[in-house]
Design a protein around this motif. Structure first.
Motif, PDB file in Angstrom:
ATOM      1  N   VAL A  74     -45.346 -10.011   6.151  1.00 50.30           N
ATOM      2  CA  VAL A  74     -45.720  -9.526   6.722  1.00 50.30           C
ATOM      3  C   VAL A  74     -44.806  -8.070   6.486  1.00 50.30           C
ATOM      4  O   VAL A  74     -44.421  -8.085   7.118  1.00 50.30           O
ATOM      5  N   LEU A  75     -46.110  -7.084   6.589  1.00 47.54           N
ATOM      6  CA  LEU A  75     -45.161  -5.513   7.359  1.00 47.54           C
ATOM      7  C   LEU A  75     -45.932  -4.403   7.627  1.00 47.54           C
ATOM      8  O   LEU A  75     -47.042  -5.270   8.279  1.00 47.54           O
ATOM      9  N   VAL A  76     -45.419  -4.161   9.011  1.00 50.10           N
ATOM     10  CA  VAL A  76     -45.621  -3.217   9.769  1.00 50.10           C
ATOM     11  C   VAL A  76     -45.432  -1.989  10.023  1.00 50.10           C
ATOM     12  O   VAL A  76     -44.141  -1.991  10.236  1.00 50.10           O
ATOM     13  N   LEU A  77     -46.155  -0.908   9.864  1.00 51.71           N
ATOM     14  CA  LEU A  77     -45.581   0.624  10.156  1.00 51.71           C
ATOM     15  C   LEU A  77     -45.989   0.664  11.181  1.00 51.71           C
ATOM     16  O   LEU A  77     -46.942   1.106  11.683  1.00 51.71           O
ATOM     17  N   ASP A  78     -45.383   1.262  12.161  1.00 51.55           N
ATOM     18  CA  ASP A  78     -45.161   1.540  13.829  1.00 51.55           C
ATOM     19  C   ASP A  78     -45.075   3.083  13.647  1.00 51.55           C
ATOM     20  O   ASP A  78     -43.821   3.624  12.882  1.00 51.55           O
ATOM     21  N   GLU A  79     -45.839   4.017  14.248  1.00 49.57           N
ATOM     22  CA  GLU A  79     -45.636   5.222  14.404  1.00 49.57           C
ATOM     23  C   GLU A  79     -45.854   5.571  12.791  1.00 49.57           C
ATOM     24  O   GLU A  79     -45.006   6.877  12.487  1.00 49.57           O
ATOM     25  N   ALA A  80     -46.533   5.515  12.625  1.00 48.65           N
ATOM     26  CA  ALA A  80     -46.602   5.496  10.592  1.00 48.65           C
ATOM     27  C   ALA A  80     -46.516   7.368  11.449  1.00 48.65           C
ATOM     28  O   ALA A  80     -46.192   7.595   9.457  1.00 48.65           O
ATOM     29  N   ASP A  81     -47.331   7.920  12.111  1.00 47.05           N
ATOM     30  CA  ASP A  81     -47.426   9.469  12.052  1.00 47.05           C
ATOM     31  C   ASP A  81     -46.528  10.129  11.983  1.00 47.05           C
ATOM     32  O   ASP A  81     -45.890  11.543  11.510  1.00 47.05           O
ATOM     33  N   ARG A  82     -45.549   9.657  13.119  1.00 47.25           N
ATOM     34  CA  ARG A  82     -44.083  10.079  13.047  1.00 47.25           C
ATOM     35  C   ARG A  82     -43.481  10.213  12.035  1.00 47.25           C
ATOM     36  O   ARG A  82     -42.918  10.723  11.729  1.00 47.25           O
ATOM     37  N   MET A  83     -43.336   8.674  11.476  1.00 43.09           N
ATOM     38  CA  MET A  83     -42.577   8.390   9.882  1.00 43.09           C
ATOM     39  C   MET A  83     -42.898   9.228   8.950  1.00 43.09           C
ATOM     40  O   MET A  83     -41.633   9.921   8.189  1.00 43.09           O
ATOM     41  N   LEU A  84     -43.935   9.875   8.797  1.00 43.83           N
ATOM     42  CA  LEU A  84     -44.232  10.508   8.136  1.00 43.83           C
ATOM     43  C   LEU A  84     -44.251  12.138   7.920  1.00 43.83           C
ATOM     44  O   LEU A  84     -43.660  12.948   7.083  1.00 43.83           O
ATOM     45  N   ASP A  85     -44.516  12.182   9.436  1.00 45.64           N
ATOM     46  CA  ASP A  85     -43.976  14.466   9.975  1.00 45.64           C
ATOM     47  C   ASP A  85     -42.295  13.747  10.022  1.00 45.64           C
ATOM     48  O   ASP A  85     -41.802  14.964   9.350  1.00 45.64           O
ATOM     49  N   MET A  86     -41.502  13.096   9.718  1.00 48.85           N
ATOM     50  CA  MET A  86     -39.966  12.857   9.451  1.00 48.85           C
ATOM     51  C   MET A  86     -39.780  12.980   7.416  1.00 48.85           C
ATOM     52  O   MET A  86     -38.416  13.106   7.976  1.00 48.85           O
ATOM     53  N   GLY A  87     -40.711  12.875   7.357  1.00 50.96           N
ATOM     54  CA  GLY A  87     -40.211  12.609   5.583  1.00 50.96           C
ATOM     55  C   GLY A  87     -39.557  11.531   5.275  1.00 50.96           C
ATOM     56  O   GLY A  87     -39.423  11.862   3.868  1.00 50.96           O
ATOM     57  N   PHE A  88     -39.941  10.495   5.826  1.00 44.52           N
ATOM     58  CA  PHE A  88     -40.219   8.971   5.008  1.00 44.52           C
ATOM     59  C   PHE A  88     -41.933   8.578   4.107  1.00 44.52           C
ATOM     60  O   PHE A  88     -40.860   7.503   3.615  1.00 44.52           O
ATOM     61  N   LEU A  89     -42.230   9.330   4.161  1.00 44.63           N
ATOM     62  CA  LEU A  89     -42.987   9.339   3.139  1.00 44.63           C
ATOM     63  C   LEU A  89     -42.352   8.408   1.523  1.00 44.63           C
ATOM     64  O   LEU A  89     -42.728   7.338   0.856  1.00 44.63           O
ATOM     65  N   PRO A  90     -41.374   9.063   0.980  1.00 42.49           N
ATOM     66  CA  PRO A  90     -41.066   8.407  -0.534  1.00 42.49           C
ATOM     67  C   PRO A  90     -40.455   7.138  -0.621  1.00 42.49           C
ATOM     68  O   PRO A  90     -40.389   6.477  -1.017  1.00 42.49           O
ATOM     69  N   ASP A  91     -39.644   7.073   0.766  1.00 41.93           N
ATOM     70  CA  ASP A  91     -39.147   5.799   1.008  1.00 41.93           C
ATOM     71  C   ASP A  91     -39.776   4.842   1.686  1.00 41.93           C
ATOM     72  O   ASP A  91     -39.232   4.073   1.255  1.00 41.93           O
ATOM     73  N   ILE A  92     -40.957   4.870   2.008  1.00 40.40           N
ATOM     74  CA  ILE A  92     -42.157   3.903   3.003  1.00 40.40           C
ATOM     75  C   ILE A  92     -42.811   3.419   1.105  1.00 40.40           C
ATOM     76  O   ILE A  92     -43.014   1.826   1.376  1.00 40.40           O
ATOM     77  N   LYS A  93     -42.801   4.398   0.518  1.00 42.28           N
ATOM     78  CA  LYS A  93     -43.802   4.020  -0.954  1.00 42.28           C
ATOM     79  C   LYS A  93     -43.101   3.515  -1.245  1.00 42.28           C
ATOM     80  O   LYS A  93     -42.511   2.397  -2.643  1.00 42.28           O
ATOM     81  N   LYS A  94     -41.304   3.132  -1.507  1.00 45.00           N
ATOM     82  CA  LYS A  94     -40.333   2.903  -2.415  1.00 45.00           C
ATOM     83  C   LYS A  94     -40.196   1.383  -1.682  1.00 45.00           C
ATOM     84  O   LYS A  94     -40.151   0.005  -2.406  1.00 45.00           O
ATOM     85  N   ILE A  95     -40.099   1.309  -0.835  1.00 43.77           N
ATOM     86  CA  ILE A  95     -39.421   0.353   0.020  1.00 43.77           C
ATOM     87  C   ILE A  95     -41.224  -1.420  -0.050  1.00 43.77           C
ATOM     88  O   ILE A  95     -40.521  -2.005  -0.815  1.00 43.77           O
ATOM     89  N   ILE A  96     -42.589  -0.297  -0.096  1.00 43.22           N
ATOM     90  CA  ILE A  96     -43.784  -1.142  -0.461  1.00 43.22           C
ATOM     91  C   ILE A  96     -43.367  -1.607  -1.678  1.00 43.22           C
ATOM     92  O   ILE A  96     -44.329  -2.457  -2.067  1.00 43.22           O
ATOM     93  N   SER A  97     -43.154  -0.869  -2.875  1.00 45.67           N
ATOM     94  CA  SER A  97     -43.138  -1.005  -4.076  1.00 45.67           C
ATOM     95  C   SER A  97     -42.339  -2.460  -4.498  1.00 45.67           C
ATOM     96  O   SER A  97     -42.548  -3.067  -5.546  1.00 45.67           O
ATOM     97  N   GLN A  98     -41.789  -2.975  -3.578  1.00 46.98           N
ATOM     98  CA  GLN A  98     -40.470  -3.931  -3.724  1.00 46.98           C
ATOM     99  C   GLN A  98     -40.970  -5.358  -2.959  1.00 46.98           C
ATOM    100  O   GLN A  98     -40.264  -5.997  -3.138  1.00 46.98           O
ATOM    101  N   MET A  99     -42.221  -5.139  -2.633  1.00 48.10           N
ATOM    102  CA  MET A  99     -43.086  -5.841  -1.112  1.00 48.10           C
ATOM    103  C   MET A  99     -43.816  -7.238  -2.326  1.00 48.10           C
ATOM    104  O   MET A  99     -44.464  -6.276  -3.135  1.00 48.10           O
ATOM    105  N   PRO A 100     -44.258  -8.117  -1.997  1.00 49.30           N
ATOM    106  CA  PRO A 100     -45.379  -9.361  -2.447  1.00 49.30           C
ATOM    107  C   PRO A 100     -46.371  -8.152  -2.336  1.00 49.30           C
ATOM    108  O   PRO A 100     -47.230  -7.655  -1.297  1.00 49.30           O
ATOM    109  N   ARG A 101     -47.271  -8.404  -3.366  1.00 46.90           N
ATOM    110  CA  ARG A 101     -49.074  -7.564  -3.135  1.00 46.90           C
ATOM    111  C   ARG A 101     -50.140  -8.537  -2.429  1.00 46.90           C
ATOM    112  O   ARG A 101     -50.708  -8.482  -1.424  1.00 46.90           O
ATOM    113  N   GLN A 102     -49.319  -9.729  -1.800  1.00 48.74           N
ATOM    114  CA  GLN A 102     -49.906 -10.630  -0.920  1.00 48.74           C
ATOM    115  C   GLN A 102     -49.665 -10.464  -0.085  1.00 48.74           C
ATOM    116  O   GLN A 102     -48.059 -11.606   0.421  1.00 48.74           O
TER     117      GLN A 102
END
Length: 407
Positions: free
Chosen positions: A149-177
């Motif tokens: 299970v992955l939870v992205l909480d306060e997603a708009d705030r994370m994007l406002d703070m410039g975390f989108l590249p980090d989030i994409k990198k983190i998710i890329s290392q997680m199982p697709r299922q």
């Protein structure tokens, strides 16, 4: 819906009963059941609606039903700030009190060694800020092989703070299922794009988007810029205020307001990005316990600040984004209690106020404080610059008309 109607295991039901939870909130009613079914979720819900429980309960129930033995995390919750990470991890620890599930909080501003030790000993739930989680990934302290299970909480705030590249990198290392739950106070196109990229056939839930609770009494207090601090102190003296949260736009202003309140013997604490983590935690705890009557903060505390009984929120500075106004004033009147939100406005704030009122769909009432002297002459530092005077000269409204519009 009552929590006893939910298909939850006995340990969770026991904990929920012990915490005194009886009726689900609207977001919990809509989100928990599909969450328990393993569905991906896109939830639009403002703070104070109970969304933390809405994503934690399905995630924890999934772990309790799964007998897999692993030292790797099976749930990851990403939060934009360390305060939120600590807060959500605290909720997770309460909910897992009658289980063997292990919760670890991972955030910057704290020592790496303790976090590394906990991760290597084995963990079930990791609540983290993206930057520090990336640090642990680079050092190979965490493995997402068994993630469910992955939870992205306060997603708009994370994007406002410039975390989108980090989030994409983190998710890329997680199982697709996996199950992914995304919660955000607003759903701009960037969030929809993120959902399309990483969620599968999600259930969409929307709870009172961008609308503050009706129990909040909102008011604007027009004031010349050089009298804002005096008006704030007069409000504190004249009104019946149990606890007051004051938002400033900058760290420098937060320091100035805090210093002036302390000089008048007000019990006040301050939090912003320059404070060490232990000092920020101490300030928050002092405010929660009632040791400090006033907490002065920048936007780091605008989302998810979990303090009951805040009677007044003061926008010392008008927020630059209308959505932030909603997030700020949502710190009072939590869980349908009553509260007051006061915004100090100057002529320079006219455009920002119009945008806020457009978002809300109604005008906010204007007030003046009885007995306050609004006619103190303007000092040289508060007089408009040549650039500002030129801008005012090109506006269709006269200065007097603009003041009338604000009052």
């Amino acid at each position: 819906m009552r929590f006893t109607e939910l298909d939850l295991s006995k340990p969770l039901q026991k904990t929920i009963s012990g915490l005194g939870y009886e009726e689900t909130t609207p977001v919990q009613t809509q989100a928990i059941s599909p969450g328990l079914q393993g569905r991906d979720i896109v939830g639009c819900a403002q703070t104070g609606t109970g969304k933390t429980l809405a994503f934690l309960l399905p995630a924890l129930e999934r772990l309790l039903q799964d007998r897999t033995k692993t030292r790797n995390p099976r749930v990851v919750v990403l939060e934009p700030t360390r305060e939120l990470a600590i807060q959500v991890a605290g909720e997770a620890q309460k909910l897992t009190a009658h289980t063997s599930l292990r919760v670890v909080t991972v955030y910057g501003g704290a020592g790496m060694k303790k976090q590394i030790d906990k991760l290597r000993r084995g963990v079930d739930i990791v609540v983290a800020t993206p930057g520090r989680l990336m640090d642990h990934m680079r050092r190979k302290n965490v493995n997402f092989r068994d993630l469910q299970v992955l939870v992205l909480d306060e997603a708009d705030r994370m994007l406002d703070m410039g975390f989108l590249p980090d989030i994409k990198k983190i998710i890329s290392q997680m199982p697709r299922q996996r199950q992914t739950m995304l919660y955000s106070a607003t759903i701009p196109p960037t969030i929809l794009g993120l959902a399309r990229q990483f969620l599968h056939d999600p259930v969409h839930i929307e709870i009172a988007m961008a609308q503050p609770p009706e129990a909040i009494q909102q008011a604007l207090y027009p004031v010349p810029k050089h009298l804002k601090l005096q008006l704030l102190m007069a409000i504190l003296e004249q009104m019946e205020i149990d606890s007051m949260l004051v938002f400033t736009r900058t760290k420098q202003e937060a320091d100035v307001v805090t210093r002036q309140l302390r000089q008048t013997k007000v019990a006040v604490a301050c939090i912003h990005g320059d404070f060490k983590q232990r000092d920020r935690i101490s300030a928050l705890e002092g405010f929660r316990s009632g040791k400090h009557r006033v907490l002065v903060a920048t936007n780091i505390a605008a989302r998810g600040l979990d303090v009951e009984g805040i009677s007044h929120v003061i926008n010392y500075d008008v927020p630059e984004h209308p959505e932030d106004y909603v997030h700020r004033i949502g710190r009072t009147a939590r869980y349908e209690a009553e509260g007051n939100a006061i915004t100090l406005v100057t002529l320079d704030d006219t455009r920002l106020i119009h945008r806020i009122e457009y978002l809300l769909g109604h005008k906010i009432k204007r007030e003046t404080l009885p007995g306050f002297d609004y006619d103190v002459p303007t000092p040289s530092w508060a007089r408009p610059s040549a650039k500002t005077l030129m801008q005012q000269a090109t506006q269709s409204q006269s200065l007097a008309d603009r003041w009338r519009a604000m009052c």
